[in-house]
Design a protein around this motif. Structure first.
Motif, PDB file in Angstrom:
ATOM      1  N   ASN A  69      -8.234  80.991  48.739  1.00 27.35           N
ATOM      2  CA  ASN A  69      -8.371  82.286  48.095  1.00 27.35           C
ATOM      3  C   ASN A  69      -8.949  83.339  49.031  1.00 27.35           C
ATOM      4  O   ASN A  69      -9.493  84.335  48.569  1.00 27.35           O
ATOM      5  N   GLU A 109      -6.517  72.748  35.527  1.00 20.77           N
ATOM      6  CA  GLU A 109      -5.975  74.081  35.372  1.00 20.77           C
ATOM      7  C   GLU A 109      -6.805  74.879  34.366  1.00 20.77           C
ATOM      8  O   GLU A 109      -7.251  74.342  33.346  1.00 20.77           O
ATOM      9  N   ARG A 110      -7.018  76.149  34.648  1.00 20.02           N
ATOM     10  CA  ARG A 110      -7.678  77.015  33.669  1.00 20.02           C
ATOM     11  C   ARG A 110      -6.805  77.177  32.439  1.00 20.02           C
ATOM     12  O   ARG A 110      -7.287  77.191  31.306  1.00 20.02           O
ATOM     13  N   GLU A 162      -1.301  86.247  35.387  1.00 17.75           N
ATOM     14  CA  GLU A 162      -1.589  84.993  34.694  1.00 17.75           C
ATOM     15  C   GLU A 162      -2.938  84.394  35.066  1.00 17.75           C
ATOM     16  O   GLU A 162      -3.521  83.636  34.283  1.00 17.75           O
ATOM     17  N   HIS A 163      -3.424  84.698  36.241  1.00 14.06           N
ATOM     18  CA  HIS A 163      -4.708  84.148  36.663  1.00 14.06           C
ATOM     19  C   HIS A 163      -5.893  84.962  36.140  1.00 14.06           C
ATOM     20  O   HIS A 163      -7.042  84.567  36.336  1.00 14.06           O
ATOM     21  N   ARG A 164      -5.595  86.077  35.479  1.00 16.41           N
ATOM     22  CA  ARG A 164      -6.665  86.883  34.902  1.00 16.41           C
ATOM     23  C   ARG A 164      -6.735  86.654  33.394  1.00 16.41           C
ATOM     24  O   ARG A 164      -5.788  86.179  32.770  1.00 16.41           O
ATOM     25  N   TYR A 172       2.440  75.337  34.541  1.00 16.78           N
ATOM     26  CA  TYR A 172       1.184  74.847  33.965  1.00 16.78           C
ATOM     27  C   TYR A 172       1.450  73.584  33.149  1.00 16.78           C
ATOM     28  O   TYR A 172       1.599  73.633  31.928  1.00 16.78           O
TER      29      TYR A 172
END
Length: 322
Positions: free
Chosen positions: A31, A49-50, A105-107, A178
């Motif tokens: 990152n 995974e979140r 999607e990561h937020r 996912y």
């Protein structure tokens, strides 16, 4: 002794991974994009995974208003990761339907509210939300007739078939990224917060999505088998039936406490289940057909949980499985 050797073992594993090429010593890490310092990357196996859930909504308003509400600041801000328009909407500016991505999607998008599914609460932290333009709405109960308890009247237009095809294509793409989003983790807003929400409503084609590989659905033959058993079992009173159904809902993923739930809460969660899996009759009653559908879902997706109920004919289930 154990507390002494465990850190040594972890250190040895770290060194082994480093020697075997498990580390990255380039300037950029997973990152990081800066070259001002070096990054050592050793990917831990102790992570997940979140994103675990995919949540479907309807907007209840047209495209242009939806886009504004979901993207602009307000006193009660809301958002979703995606917005799907529908045909024949005068406010939609294009000739072809397009997927609108509003949040990475990561937020964390603000679409789920104080929700619950499985062992997770506040599903904004764990989900991707898809808003689907559909102008369903419910009108508050009329107070024009004193002494008569009125119910709210709801209007549910059909979803646009081309729009649903777009929802399916987007959802399959999301599921491929996912794998933690299993079939029973594709849910509606009403599933995860039935006290306040009913979307995507009874017209949403959950079965069509499941047949395309998105979400869960039951097998009719299994429902009929359980229905035959339940129709022959008339010894339980209504309260015990509803309380047991609350336990089955909890086993499936619904955030209901089977022991502490009030009569009204059991009805709300039962209604949410019916909106999803028996939309042609939504009354909040745990009748035999509703219960048979739930048993069929538990048998298909959580057979170990179903086997914990001694009154359910697990012998038939084992025979059917073979």
């Amino acid at each position: 002794m154990q507390s002494f050797y465990k850190p040594l073992a972890m250190t040895a594993a770290f060194v082994a991974a480093t020697i075997s090429g498990g580390c990255s010593t380039t300037g950029a890490g997973l990152n990081h994009k800066s070259d001002d310092y070096k990054i050592e990357v050793v990917e831990s196996k102790n992570a997940s995974e979140r994103v675990r859930f995919l949540v479907m909504h309807f907007t209840a308003i047209d495209f242009d208003t939806s886009l504004h509400v979901l993207t602009q600041p307000s006193s009660s801000p809301v958002s979703s990761h995606y917005l799907i328009p529908e045909n024949d909407d005068p406010s939609y500016p294009h000739d072809d339907l397009r997927v609108y991505q509003l949040v990475d999607e990561h937020r964390r998008a603000w679409h789920a509210g104080p929700s619950w599914w499985e062992d997770r609460s506040q599903l904004n932290d764990h989900s991707i939300g898809i808003e689907i333009v559909n102008k369903s709405y419910c009108r508050p109960p009329s107070e024009s007739t004193p002494g008569i308890e009125a119910e709210q009247v709801c209007f549910f237009p059909d979803f646009d078939p081309e729009q649903i095809d777009l929802v399916i294509a987007l959802s399959k793409d999301i599921l491929a990224r996912y794998p933690a989003i299993t079939p029973t983790r594709v849910v509606g807003h009403g599933d995860i917060i039935p006290h306040y929400k009913i979307d995507p409503g009874p017209k949403f084609p959950w079965q069509k999505l499941a047949e395309a590989g998105v979400g869960a659905w039951y097998d009719d033959e299994t429902v009929n088998r359980h229905l035959e058993y339940l129709n022959g079992n008339t010894t339980s009173d209504r309260d015990s039936v509803r309380r047991r159904f609350a336990q089955w809902m909890n086993d499936y993923g619904y955030g209901i406490d089977p022991e502490e739930a009030s009569e009204e809460e059991i009805s709300l969660f039962t209604r949410a289940f019916q909106y999803h899996f028996r939309s042609w009759k939504v009354d909040g009653e745990a009748d035999n057909q509703t219960r048979a559908i739930m048993l069929a879902l538990l048998e298909k997706y959580f057979p170990s949980k179903l086997s914990s109920y001694p009154e359910i004919p697990t012998g038939k289930i084992a025979t059917a499985a073979n």
